[in-house]
Design a protein around this motif. Structure first.
Motif, PDB file in Angstrom:
ATOM      1  N   ARG A 188       0.828  -1.215   0.000  1.00 10.73           N
ATOM      2  CA  ARG A 188       0.000   0.000   0.000  1.00 10.73           C
ATOM      3  C   ARG A 188       0.856   1.256   0.000  1.00 10.73           C
ATOM      4  O   ARG A 188       0.386   2.329  -0.357  1.00 10.73           O
ATOM      5  CB  ARG A 188      -0.943   0.000   1.194  1.00 10.73           C
ATOM      6  N   ARG A 189       2.089   1.127   0.438  1.00  9.26           N
ATOM      7  CA  ARG A 189       2.965   2.298   0.396  1.00  9.26           C
ATOM      8  C   ARG A 189       3.429   2.592  -1.019  1.00  9.26           C
ATOM      9  O   ARG A 189       3.953   3.669  -1.292  1.00  9.26           O
ATOM     10  CB  ARG A 189       4.190   2.061   1.283  1.00  9.26           C
ATOM     11  N   PRO A 248     -12.094   7.791   0.190  1.00  6.28           N
ATOM     12  CA  PRO A 248     -11.038   7.152   0.978  1.00  6.28           C
ATOM     13  C   PRO A 248     -10.414   8.090   1.998  1.00  6.28           C
ATOM     14  O   PRO A 248      -9.412   7.752   2.600  1.00  6.28           O
ATOM     15  CB  PRO A 248     -10.008   6.775  -0.089  1.00  6.28           C
ATOM     16  N   LEU A 249     -10.991   9.273   2.186  1.00  5.08           N
ATOM     17  CA  LEU A 249     -10.376  10.278   3.059  1.00  5.08           C
ATOM     18  C   LEU A 249     -11.226  10.507   4.305  1.00  5.08           C
ATOM     19  O   LEU A 249     -12.375  10.076   4.373  1.00  5.08           O
ATOM     20  CB  LEU A 249     -10.199  11.596   2.293  1.00  5.08           C
ATOM     21  N   PHE A 250     -10.635  11.234   5.265  1.00  4.71           N
ATOM     22  CA  PHE A 250     -11.348  11.544   6.509  1.00  4.71           C
ATOM     23  C   PHE A 250     -12.180  12.807   6.304  1.00  4.71           C
ATOM     24  O   PHE A 250     -11.636  13.900   6.087  1.00  4.71           O
ATOM     25  CB  PHE A 250     -10.345  11.736   7.649  1.00  4.71           C
ATOM     26  N   GLU A 258      -4.974  18.437   5.346  1.00  5.02           N
ATOM     27  CA  GLU A 258      -4.715  17.599   6.524  1.00  5.02           C
ATOM     28  C   GLU A 258      -4.674  16.122   6.145  1.00  5.02           C
ATOM     29  O   GLU A 258      -3.842  15.359   6.633  1.00  5.02           O
ATOM     30  CB  GLU A 258      -5.800  17.847   7.587  1.00  5.02           C
ATOM     31  N   ILE A 313      -1.413  13.656   6.615  1.00  3.59           N
ATOM     32  CA  ILE A 313      -1.434  12.389   7.357  1.00  3.59           C
ATOM     33  C   ILE A 313      -0.829  11.279   6.506  1.00  3.59           C
ATOM     34  O   ILE A 313       0.093  10.569   6.933  1.00  3.59           O
ATOM     35  CB  ILE A 313      -2.885  12.019   7.746  1.00  3.59           C
ATOM     36  N   LEU A 314      -1.326  11.133   5.272  1.00  2.52           N
ATOM     37  CA  LEU A 314      -0.831  10.055   4.410  1.00  2.52           C
ATOM     38  C   LEU A 314       0.647  10.269   4.094  1.00  2.52           C
ATOM     39  O   LEU A 314       1.455   9.333   4.173  1.00  2.52           O
ATOM     40  CB  LEU A 314      -1.659  10.008   3.118  1.00  2.52           C
ATOM     41  N   ARG A 319       2.983  11.968   5.677  1.00  2.18           N
ATOM     42  CA  ARG A 319       3.893  11.800   6.817  1.00  2.18           C
ATOM     43  C   ARG A 319       4.021  10.334   7.195  1.00  2.18           C
ATOM     44  O   ARG A 319       5.087   9.890   7.615  1.00  2.18           O
ATOM     45  CB  ARG A 319       3.405  12.627   7.998  1.00  2.18           C
ATOM     46  N   LEU A 320       2.936   9.566   7.037  1.00  3.47           N
ATOM     47  CA  LEU A 320       3.040   8.122   7.282  1.00  3.47           C
ATOM     48  C   LEU A 320       4.017   7.471   6.312  1.00  3.47           C
ATOM     49  O   LEU A 320       4.623   6.449   6.611  1.00  3.47           O
ATOM     50  CB  LEU A 320       1.665   7.456   7.150  1.00  3.47           C
ATOM     51  N   GLY A 370       6.655   8.972   5.194  1.00  2.00           N
ATOM     52  CA  GLY A 370       7.997   9.493   5.400  1.00  2.00           C
ATOM     53  C   GLY A 370       8.297  10.822   4.738  1.00  2.00           C
ATOM     54  O   GLY A 370       9.455  11.250   4.719  1.00  2.00           O
TER      55      GLY A 370
END
Lengths: 512, 261
Positions: free
Chosen positions: B87-88, B98-100, B107, B111-112, B114-115, B117
């Motif tokens: 998935r990365r 697929p988002l919040f 934002e 989130i995605l 920074r997860l 890297g």
């Protein structure tokens, strides 16, 4: 990025979600925000919720004061411990945050993030914590209140308070952890019954504690002894053991049923719908709703708790007619009202047609009619526990009275459901009823109101057998119950969307 | 339209072999074989209920097949152990949001990103550039819940692209978009393909598919009924007619003699 850093990102995600919800409330969006459509709406919603919580705290305080006259400190602690955290947590959670928006969408989005399983669980835990933050804040306050009340006259039930506190905290944390791993709302709905079961376990073996070798020992030892005693069925703890076993079995069964589904959801972001397609029979469709099951289980567990308290106190030699009658009424009331929301949901459908004209009435009249209807129906529901008590003490005639009481409760439930349904659009499916159990907004007001009001005269009737002072205090408790219930119901009504519209129309007149 | 003109590539981005999935009595996918070459813009078309979304979900790891194998960038998307790493490497825009919703587009991207890297500056710069390309600058600092359906679709696309994945899985990326936004998305996808990104796209918009795709596959009744590599302009002419032929043509125009208002 390191593992800790990634978990930090997840925590920041949930912090952002909480910020977003508060932002919406302050911007006049959402249940609290719609009240006035301004930035003050969130604050006013919170204030109303807090006022409701304060009313409930007053009710508990009055009740405890009543019982304290008789020196029943263990019962005081038990009642305060059971009622205060629940009411505070509920009121705070509802008032401050409203309903968590888009839980299903959140799960789907969360499932798509590139996370390891550990990170997923950690993130889910962070979400549970962020959603339950108000409840978590409420626990220590409630515990402090429990201990403070128990210690009020220097003859505190010191053996009870620390152990009860430890159990509440442990159960809360266990529920949160289980909620994060297994299935958020569904397991969360079992928190109440599990807590009741734990209290029952704790309270039943009070006698062996106080007279046994562990008297005055550390809380950890007392807790261990309590659980062991309850589980092995010795020392007069069979009743609590049975209740605990039944509740634990139900919780385990629920976990077993829901665990695969939740894992599927976690992995794919989509609920598995295979079982839903099979169109189960009517009872199964009604009971399938998790809140309905939880309501039933909570009622049964509360009844078991009440009986366990009486049994435990009797084992300690504390015997009072008014006390055993009161406990029995509490148990009967709990058991009688547990299925009420379910019945209200079902029968409310039929009752909808009868109260359809209510929908057409002008808003102020409709509001008034609804409130009066709810109050009168609550009066009917109040007959149930009193008559059940009569049946417990009396013969055939009392049994007949109990039958009438049952029918009254049924009619009250149906009427409450009908009124609530009339306030709300028609349900699309029978197992997705927008009724008192699972409807949102104003519809949910009716049954809690009926329940809150129903208990007051029942307690008053029973306690009136005691001393004059007890009667006076019982009346105060009944009044506090009434005011608290109405305050909370009104607070909920005001923060509900439909309620906000009704108020708005009251102020501005009908549209057009 | 040929049944299979793409030879089995030695290292395709996606390889589907003997894939089958059924819902009760309905066969959604029947022994399906398919290769999606690396660096291609692979469009999957077909009627409603042809099995496109099922195939998409299985490839994305959102659903399990009954039988058969799937390899996405060499990994099995149904394998829990390898799914996180996979998935990365891919960007995903499914048929649901697929988002919040309570968070802004920025934002969500943070989130995605920074997860995965990325640092904040890089994420913001990339998102701003994508928003300019899609003329969506006005949406990226608004909560998803306040956006229209088309704007949410664009937001999902932008967020999926921010980490620069080597494979993009897009389910109906043009659905709900206005003509200008559709064209902007197509241009963006074509630009990505030229940079070596593999695109797997389901769509009903045959005109856009004909304009941008390098390969088009036609699914019907869970079976692959045609697949074609699109090269020069001539191969793109009348693509919609060839697809309709592959699907068994249209129904006869109705008489409607009874319809007399």
């Amino acid at each position: 990025m390191s593992g800790a850093g990634r978990i930090g990102v997840l925590v920041s995600l949930h912090a952002a979600l909480v910020r977003a919800r508060l932002r919406r409330a302050l911007a006049g969006v959402g249940p609290a925000g719609e009240l006035a459509g301004s930035g003050l709406a969130g604050v006013s919603g919170a204030a109303l919720g807090l006022a409701g919580a304060a009313f409930f705290a007053l009710m508990v305080r009055s009740l405890v004061a009543t019982l304290a006259v008789h020196g029943e400190h263990e019962l005081c602690a038990a009642l305060a411990g059971a009622l205060v955290p629940l009411t505070l947590a509920l009121a705070l959670a509802v008032a401050l945050l409203g309903r968590p928006p888009g839980a299903a969408a959140h799960r789907r989005a969360f499932a798509l993030l590139p996370l390891t399983r550990t990170e997923r669980v950690a993130g889910d835990l962070a979400r549970a914590l962020s959603v339950d933050l108000p409840a978590l804040v409420a626990w220590p306050g409630a515990l402090a209140l429990v201990v403070g009340l128990a210690a009020a006259d220097g003859r505190a039930a010191l053996a009870v308070a620390p152990a009860a506190g430890a159990l509440v905290v442990l159960a809360g944390l266990a529920a949160l952890a289980g909620r994060a791993v297994v299935g958020s709302r569904r397991l969360g709905a079992w928190r109440g019954p599990i807590l009741c079961g734990l209290f029952a376990t704790l309270l039943a073996p009070l006698a062996p504690w106080r007279d046994g070798p562990a008297d005055g020992g550390p809380a950890g030892l007392l807790l261990r002894l309590a659980v062991r005693t309850a589980l092995d069925g010795r020392a007069d703890a069979w009743l609590a053991s049975a209740a605990m076993t039944a509740i634990a079995a139900a919780a385990v069964a629920t976990s077993v049923v829901w665990l695969p589904e939740r894992l599927h959801e976690t992995e794919t972001g989509r609920p598995r719908r295979a079982r839903a397609r099979r169109a189960p029979r009517l009872p199964a469709r009604i009971m399938r709703h998790p809140r309905a099951r939880a309501q039933l289980a909570q009622g049964i567990a509360t009844a078991a708790l009440a009986l366990a308290v009486e049994y435990a106190l009797a084992a300690r030699g504390i015997r009072a007619r008014w006390l055993s009658d009161g406990v029995f009424v509490l148990a009967a009331w709990s058991a009688a009202t547990a299925p009420a929301p379910l019945m209200a949901n079902v029968l409310g459908l039929g009752g909808r047609a009868a109260v359809e004209p209510l929908r057409l009435a002008p808003s102020p009249g409709r509001l008034l009619a609804t409130m009066l209807g709810a109050l009168s129906l609550a009066g009917l529901a109040a007959l149930a526990p009193v008559c059940a008590w009569a049946a417990f003490r009396g013969g055939t005639a009392a049994l007949l009275l109990a039958g009438i009481a049952g029918l009254s409760a049924l009619a009250a439930s149906a009427g409450a459901g009908a009124i609530a349904s009339a306030l709300w659009p028609a349900p699309r499916r029978l197992d997705r009823l927008d009724g008192p159990v699972d409807g949102s907004g104003a519809a949910r007001v009716i049954v809690p109101l009926a329940q809150a009001v129903a208990v007051a005269p029942a307690f008053a009737a029973v306690m009136a057998q005691g001393a004059a002072r007890a009667t006076l205090l019982a009346s105060a408790a009944a009044a506090a119950t009434l005011v608290g219930g109405a305050g909370c119901a009104l607070g909920r009504l005001l923060v509900a969307r439909r309620g906000a519209r009704i108020i708005e129309r009251l102020v501005t007149g009908p549209p057009g | 339209m040929d049944e299979q003109v793409t030879p089995r590539a030695p290292d395709p981005a996606i390889r589907v072999a003997r894939l089958a999935r059924r819902y009760g009595a309905v066969e959604a996918l029947v022994a399906l074989d398919l290769d999606v070459p690396r660096g291609s813009f692979f469009a999957l078309v077909g009627r409603n209920g042809a099995g496109k979304s099922t195939l998409f979900r299985i490839i994305a790891g959102l659903q399990q097949p009954d039988s058969g194998t799937v390899r996405v960038l060499g990994a099995d998307p149904s394998d829990r152990a390898g799914r996180t790493a996979l998935r990365r490497r891919l960007g995903l825009v499914p048929d649901f949001s697929p988002l919040f919703g309570p968070l802004t587009v920025r934002e969500n991207a943070l989130i995605l990103g920074r997860l995965l890297g990325l640092d904040r500056g890089a994420i913001t710069a990339r998102l701003d550039e994508l928003a300019r390309a899609l003329a969506a600058e006005g949406t990226i600092d608004r909560p998803l819940d306040e956006l229209s359906g088309g704007q949410r679709k664009l937001a999902a696309l932008m967020v999926a692209m921010v980490p620069a994945p080597e494979l993009l899985l897009l389910d109906e990326p043009f659905a709900g978009l206005d003509p200008i936004a559709s064209r902007a998305v197509l241009d963006l996808l074509c630009a990505l393909r030229e940079r070596g990104v593999t695109l797997f796209v389901t769509s009903h918009d045959l005109a856009l598919v004909a304009r941008g795709a390098t390969h088009v596959a036609v699914l019907d009744g869970g079976r692959l009924v045609g697949i074609e590599r699109l090269g020069d302009a001539a191969s793109r002419t009348d693509l919609d007619e060839r697809i309709l032929d592959a699907l068994g043509r249209r129904t006869a125009p109705p008489d409607l003699a009874w319809y007399a208002p």
